[in-house]
Motif scaffolding. Structure first.
Motif, PDB file in Angstrom:
ATOM      1  N   VAL C  94       0.813  -1.225   0.000  1.00  0.00           N
ATOM      2  CA  VAL C  94       0.000   0.000   0.000  1.00  0.00           C
ATOM      3  C   VAL C  94       0.844   1.271   0.000  1.00  0.00           C
ATOM      4  N   SER C  95       2.004   1.241   0.647  1.00  0.00           N
ATOM      5  CA  SER C  95       2.789   2.480   0.658  1.00  0.00           C
ATOM      6  C   SER C  95       3.571   2.647  -0.646  1.00  0.00           C
ATOM      7  N   GLN C  96       4.011   1.522  -1.219  1.00  0.00           N
ATOM      8  CA  GLN C  96       4.722   1.627  -2.501  1.00  0.00           C
ATOM      9  C   GLN C  96       3.802   2.184  -3.585  1.00  0.00           C
ATOM     10  N   ILE C  97       2.566   1.714  -3.585  1.00  0.00           N
ATOM     11  CA  ILE C  97       1.682   2.136  -4.683  1.00  0.00           C
ATOM     12  C   ILE C  97       1.313   3.606  -4.508  1.00  0.00           C
ATOM     13  N   GLU C  98       1.240   4.045  -3.249  1.00  0.00           N
ATOM     14  CA  GLU C  98       0.959   5.462  -3.002  1.00  0.00           C
ATOM     15  C   GLU C  98       2.130   6.306  -3.510  1.00  0.00           C
ATOM     16  N   ARG C  99       3.339   5.811  -3.253  1.00  0.00           N
ATOM     17  CA  ARG C  99       4.538   6.514  -3.692  1.00  0.00           C
ATOM     18  C   ARG C  99       4.564   6.609  -5.228  1.00  0.00           C
ATOM     19  N   PHE C 100       4.149   5.516  -5.854  1.00  0.00           N
ATOM     20  CA  PHE C 100       4.136   5.499  -7.317  1.00  0.00           C
ATOM     21  C   PHE C 100       3.165   6.541  -7.879  1.00  0.00           C
ATOM     22  N   TYR C 101       1.914   6.458  -7.417  1.00  0.00           N
ATOM     23  CA  TYR C 101       0.897   7.331  -8.027  1.00  0.00           C
ATOM     24  C   TYR C 101       1.079   8.790  -7.654  1.00  0.00           C
ATOM     25  N   SER C 102       1.520   9.039  -6.421  1.00  0.00           N
ATOM     26  CA  SER C 102       1.571  10.426  -5.947  1.00  0.00           C
ATOM     27  C   SER C 102       2.469  11.281  -6.833  1.00  0.00           C
ATOM     28  N   SER C 103       3.489  10.675  -7.424  1.00  0.00           N
ATOM     29  CA  SER C 103       4.426  11.491  -8.190  1.00  0.00           C
ATOM     30  C   SER C 103       3.818  12.005  -9.492  1.00  0.00           C
ATOM     31  N   PHE C 104       2.682  11.446  -9.887  1.00  0.00           N
ATOM     32  CA  PHE C 104       2.103  11.865 -11.164  1.00  0.00           C
ATOM     33  C   PHE C 104       1.094  13.006 -11.013  1.00  0.00           C
ATOM     34  N   TYR C 105       0.610  13.222  -9.790  1.00  0.00           N
ATOM     35  CA  TYR C 105      -0.517  14.158  -9.628  1.00  0.00           C
ATOM     36  C   TYR C 105      -0.126  15.329  -8.744  1.00  0.00           C
ATOM     37  N   ASP C 106      -0.299  16.541  -9.279  1.00  0.00           N
ATOM     38  CA  ASP C 106       0.054  17.740  -8.518  1.00  0.00           C
ATOM     39  C   ASP C 106      -0.865  17.928  -7.321  1.00  0.00           C
ATOM     40  N   LYS C 107      -2.127  17.570  -7.538  1.00  0.00           N
ATOM     41  CA  LYS C 107      -3.109  17.828  -6.469  1.00  0.00           C
ATOM     42  C   LYS C 107      -3.251  16.632  -5.521  1.00  0.00           C
ATOM     43  N   TRP C 108      -2.257  15.786  -5.498  1.00  0.00           N
ATOM     44  CA  TRP C 108      -2.344  14.548  -4.705  1.00  0.00           C
ATOM     45  C   TRP C 108      -2.643  14.857  -3.240  1.00  0.00           C
ATOM     46  N   ASP C 109      -3.660  14.208  -2.706  1.00  0.00           N
ATOM     47  CA  ASP C 109      -4.039  14.404  -1.308  1.00  0.00           C
ATOM     48  C   ASP C 109      -3.894  13.070  -0.584  1.00  0.00           C
ATOM     49  N   ALA C 110      -2.719  12.894   0.002  1.00  0.00           N
ATOM     50  CA  ALA C 110      -2.406  11.600   0.613  1.00  0.00           C
ATOM     51  C   ALA C 110      -3.329  11.280   1.781  1.00  0.00           C
ATOM     52  N   SER C 111      -3.870  12.337   2.424  1.00  0.00           N
ATOM     53  CA  SER C 111      -4.659  12.072   3.641  1.00  0.00           C
ATOM     54  C   SER C 111      -5.897  11.235   3.317  1.00  0.00           C
ATOM     55  N   ILE C 112      -6.489  11.490   2.147  1.00  0.00           N
ATOM     56  CA  ILE C 112      -7.693  10.712   1.785  1.00  0.00           C
ATOM     57  C   ILE C 112      -7.320   9.235   1.691  1.00  0.00           C
TER      58      ILE C 112
END
Lengths: 220, 362, 299
Positions: C94-112
């Motif tokens: 779960v943390s790896q996939i968050e790391r992967f996707y977050s880098s593509f989106y400027d408006k990434w909101d990790a808290s959700i």
């Protein structure tokens, strides 16, 4: 770019480890064999085998890059095809062609870095018993085999990404027909004059998986 | 990109078809075509031939009449000397010579030059034999000479340069004005050869040298200086592309010099006599050249798939007679004519005429 | 911008079999739209065209104003897309996939994302491939919501989910869409879940749009009446705007459509169906869906 490499790394690292170990082990084995030969026969005979017969002593290694390329291609793209996961990549907010190119760039970089330690080992070992001409000739002899790895990689990716079976079969036939040519001769230097064509061809094969992925995207 | 990948695939497929289809076709339909053996009979003063058929062998005399094997052998007494003597058929005199088996066998020579010998990856490492070791047989030296930009002897066992020996030979070459880098070096690495002729080398200026090792010492010779002035002047005009050294028992032929335009010259005799072989259609990249010698004649045979040319010469390489014949081959067969329609393009990577893979389009 | 999605005359067929016969509809900003239809009605074909995984034979589709066949990366960043079956990369945790996707989106909101993940009983190092379908659905949902997209497409979100996770999924979407700024298109087979969630409803039938109206309007205007027939009743499916359906059941047969009770009486009489005791029956969205599209895959 880093993110795609990160994803590919997590996905394929166990296979990459396997390929690396296989390359290194085979290189080590080839080196040990060379050491054994140098111990068993007198140096003049061993040099003569190189100078007159074009022996490279490393023929053990020849099919390894091919299998490495095939394995990596499958390890990278088979998971992308289960449930058509490639859609996830194509939906990422980067250009689709760029996304696929990144995947292929990762594969290329991997194949290069996997082969590098093996080549370095074989080169260094060759220099222990032979003059530089041999070591360079040996690397040139290995070059078509290394290239066959890239070719196998591009073709396996293209075949996997291709939707239609007819196209897949065509690609497999073409790949088999071409890659066989990379293994025609074993003697040192015999590929010197065609190597440039082989390099060009392999580089051009880069376009195949990209076009397959675009057909994948368009659903045909 | 789309167009490119299409062109790429179609092009690759075409190349593969042009490569694999003809090879599969000829695997199926290729017949067996053997060139005749044509020899010069000094006894009859003309060419005789031998052709291997399916069951029997066809022997022909100078007039082209069928003869039997015994008669054929009798026409070539130097070549079949052993057989004739065993059968008691050896004449008392052959063209004015009283036959002596030892002498006949001593004077028999054979040099063969194939395209692939001239065009193959050859590392610039050559053995420089000890030419006067005092032993009957030649021994492979422990080191290899690399003569290019510099002169170095590499000792195989230690994989290092023998600096002292290298310096000695370097100096010897310098003394006779050999200018590095060497353009061409040739020798015969065979340890079973009759004697050691040494290495021939063209220096940077295109001058021809002979390098030998006698009792560990360099023995170098500027060929032009050792030959007649006339030959030296001729030698200076040659555009030598290949040098072939194949030592013969009688030590007559010393080297073949092949020019870029395939003109063949022979260096022979103690004084490096330079003689041209008056061949008409020789192309070193395509044809096989054989030079047979006996007590009286040299016979040069040039052969490819299409034709055979035989030139009989005296011992001074002066032409005596010439023979030519178009050969039957697969492209002239029915299968070949069909192939010309079916397979307009044939692409080979290895055409058997080179040690390198190349792209040969037919 | 008037619509976040606009389909114009989409036609597509697989070989000889038409899948879409010129469908046109649009999704307005801030609305949640349910795209419903029986199996083979053309939903997946439409979704594939929307995501440019399929080029339609004719017609076009605009997403956030851009042609779906050549979406720019910046527009893609504004569109969240859930592939049916909650397909995600199984080799990540779960943390790896968050790391992967977050880098593509400027408006990434990790808290959700972390909020959703925290409610799951999983080891942070557990690979996604070893999770249950329900857990995976939350990961996939979290990854989409964290992108803060303006438009989300949920393709068959309910596939493989048990009722608990289905409900959870709907609840999360409801909360997320509460501010009315997000436009959502969803397809599902489980229509009862969508009741009260979707603002608009598009129903496909055999490659055509059967109904395209606000869900409230459908629920209030589409009526189902039962009656006791005096004789045999011949089934009827009307093509007009009333979407009139007459079906024979065991005791009480049924008439339904965008009709009032008096119109229902008229229509029955007009078709010579003698009957008595006509009364309105309560109809859920699913009832309406089935009444409209039929129980059987009729041809």
């Amino acid at each position: 770019m880093k993110a795609i490499f990160y994803k590919e790394w997590i996905k394929t690292r166990s296979y990459i480890a396997l390929i690396t170990v296989a390359h290194f082990a085979m290189a080590l084995y080839a080196v040990l064999k060379l050491r054994y030969i140098s111990g068993q026969y007198d140096a003049v005979s061993v040099w003569s085998a190189w100078i007159y017969k074009g022996y490279s002593f490393y023929s053990l290694y020849q099919y390894l890059p091919l299998f490495g390329g095939l394995l990596l291609g499958c390890a990278q793209f088979m998971p992308e095809l289960r449930d058509r996961r490639l859609r996830l990549v194509l939906h990422l907010p980067i250009g689709e062609r760029r996304a696929v190119t990144m995947h292929l760039a990762f594969g290329l970089a991997t194949l290069l870095s996997v082969a590098f330690p093996a080549l370095l080992l074989m080169y260094s070992a060759a220099r222990v018993w032979f003059p530089p001409e041999f070591a360079v000739g040996m690397l040139l002899t290995l070059a078509p085999w290394i290239l066959s790895g890239f070719g196998a990689y591009f073709f396996s990716a293209a075949v996997l990404l291709e939707g239609r079976w007819t196209r897949r079969i065509l690609l497999v036939l073409v790949a088999a027909g071409v890659l066989r040519l990379f293994f025609q001769e074993l003697s040192i230097g015999s590929y010197e004059r065609v190597l440039a064509y082989f390099i060009l061809w392999t580089a051009a094969a880069f376009c195949l998986p990209i076009m397959s992925s675009e057909r994948f995207r368009k659903g045909c | 990109m789309k167009t490119f990948s299409r062109i790429f695939l179609v092009f690759t497929a075409l190349v593969l078809l042009a490569h694999y289809l003809p090879s599969a076709y000829w695997m199926l339909f290729s017949g067996r075509y053997r060139a005749p053996y044509v020899a010069y009979s000094c006894v009859a003063g003309g060419f005789v031939s031998m052709r291997h058929g399916g069951e029997s062998t066809d022997y022909r005399n100078v007039a082209g009449e069928r003869i039997n094997r015994d008669a054929f052998e009798q026409l070539l007494p130097f070549q079949y000397a052993g057989q004739l003597i065993t059968d008691g058929r050896m004449p008392a005199e052959i063209c004015g010579i009283v036959p002596d088996y030892n002498k006949i066998s001593m004077e028999r020579s054979f040099v063969k030059v194939e395209p692939s010998m001239l065009d193959m990856p050859t590392p610039n490492f050559r053995p420089l034999f000890e030419a006067q070791s005092g032993r009957l047989e030649l021994e492979a030296p422990k080191d290899f000479l690399r003569l290019g930009k510099d002169l170095e002897f590499f000792v195989a066992a230690s994989n290092s340069v023998d600096e002292a020996k290298s310096a000695l030979f370097r100096q010897a070459l310098e003394d006779i004005k050999f200018r590095m880098p060497a353009k061409l070096v040739a020798g015969n690495p065979d340890t079973r050869k009759a004697y050691d002729e040494g290495l021939y080398a063209l220096d940077a200026d295109g001058n021809l040298f002979l390098i030998m090792q006698k009792r560990g010492q360099p023995f170098v010779e500027n060929i032009a200086a050792s030959m007649s002035a006339e030959d030296a002047a001729q030698l200076a005009t040659l555009n030598i592309r290949h040098i072939v050294v194949q030592e013969q028992k009688n030590r007559d032929i010393r080297a073949l010099l092949i020019e870029a335009d395939s003109t063949v010259w022979i260096l022979h005799g103690a004084g490096f006599v330079l003689s041209r072989i008056e061949l008409q259609g020789y192309d070193y990249a395509r044809d096989e050249l054989m030079l047979r010698g006996d007590m009286l004649n040299y016979v040069a045979t040039v052969r490819n798939e299409d034709r055979i040319e035989v030139l009989a010469m005296d011992r001074n390489f002066e032409p005596l007679a010439r023979y030519g014949e178009e050969l039957m081959n697969r492209s002239k067969s029915r299968a070949g004519r069909v192939a010309a329609y079916l397979l307009p393009l044939a692409l080979e990577f290895d055409n058997g005429k080179s040690g390198y893979l190349g792209i040969h389009i037919d | 911008m008037d619509s976040v999605i606009e389909c114009r005359q989409l036609c597509h067929s697989y070989g000889n079999k038409p899948a879409l016969k010129g469908v046109s509809w649009s999704l307005r900003p801030g609305r949640i739209c349910g795209l419903l239809g029986r199996n083979g009605a053309g939903k997946t074909t439409t979704i594939n065209i929307l995501n440019s995984f399929l080029s339609p034979d004719s017609g076009s589709c605009l997403l956030l104003g851009e042609d779906s066949r050549m979406l720019s990366p910046s527009t893609k960043a504004r569109i969240g897309y859930l592939i049916e079956g909650h397909v995600q990369y199984g080799f990540f945790n779960v943390s790896q996939i968050e790391r992967f996707y977050s880098s593509f989106y400027d408006k990434w909101d990790a808290s959700i994302y972390h909020h959703l993940i925290s409610r799951l009983d999983i080891d942070p190092r557990q690979k996604i491939s070893t999770m249950s379908c329900g857990q995976r659905s939350q990961v996939a949902l979290g990854l989409i919501l964290a992108q803060s997209p303006d438009l989300i497409v949920f393709d068959d979100y309910s596939m493989g989910l048990d009722p608990g996770y289905r409900r959870l999924f709907i609840d999360v979407i409801r909360d997320y869409a509460a501010n009315g700024k997000r436009s959502i298109l969803m397809t599902s087979h489980i229509i009862q879940d969508l009741e009260g969630l979707i603002d608009d409803c598009i129903i496909y039938h055999r490659g055509e749009v059967l109904v395209d109206c606000p869900a409230k309007e459908l629920e209030t205007s589409y009526k189902s009446y039962s009656f006791v027939p005096n004789g045999p009743v011949e089934g009827f499916r009307g093509e007009g705007p009333e979407h009139l359906r007459i079906e024979q059941h065991n005791k009480r047969s049924a008439i339904s459509g965008f009709i009032s009770s008096s119109v229902a009486e008229e229509r029955l009489l007009a078709r010579g169906v003698e009957h008595s005791n006509l009364r309105e029956e309560p109809a859920s969205l699913e009832d309406i869906f089935i009444a409209l599209t039929g129980k059987y895959q009729t041809r």
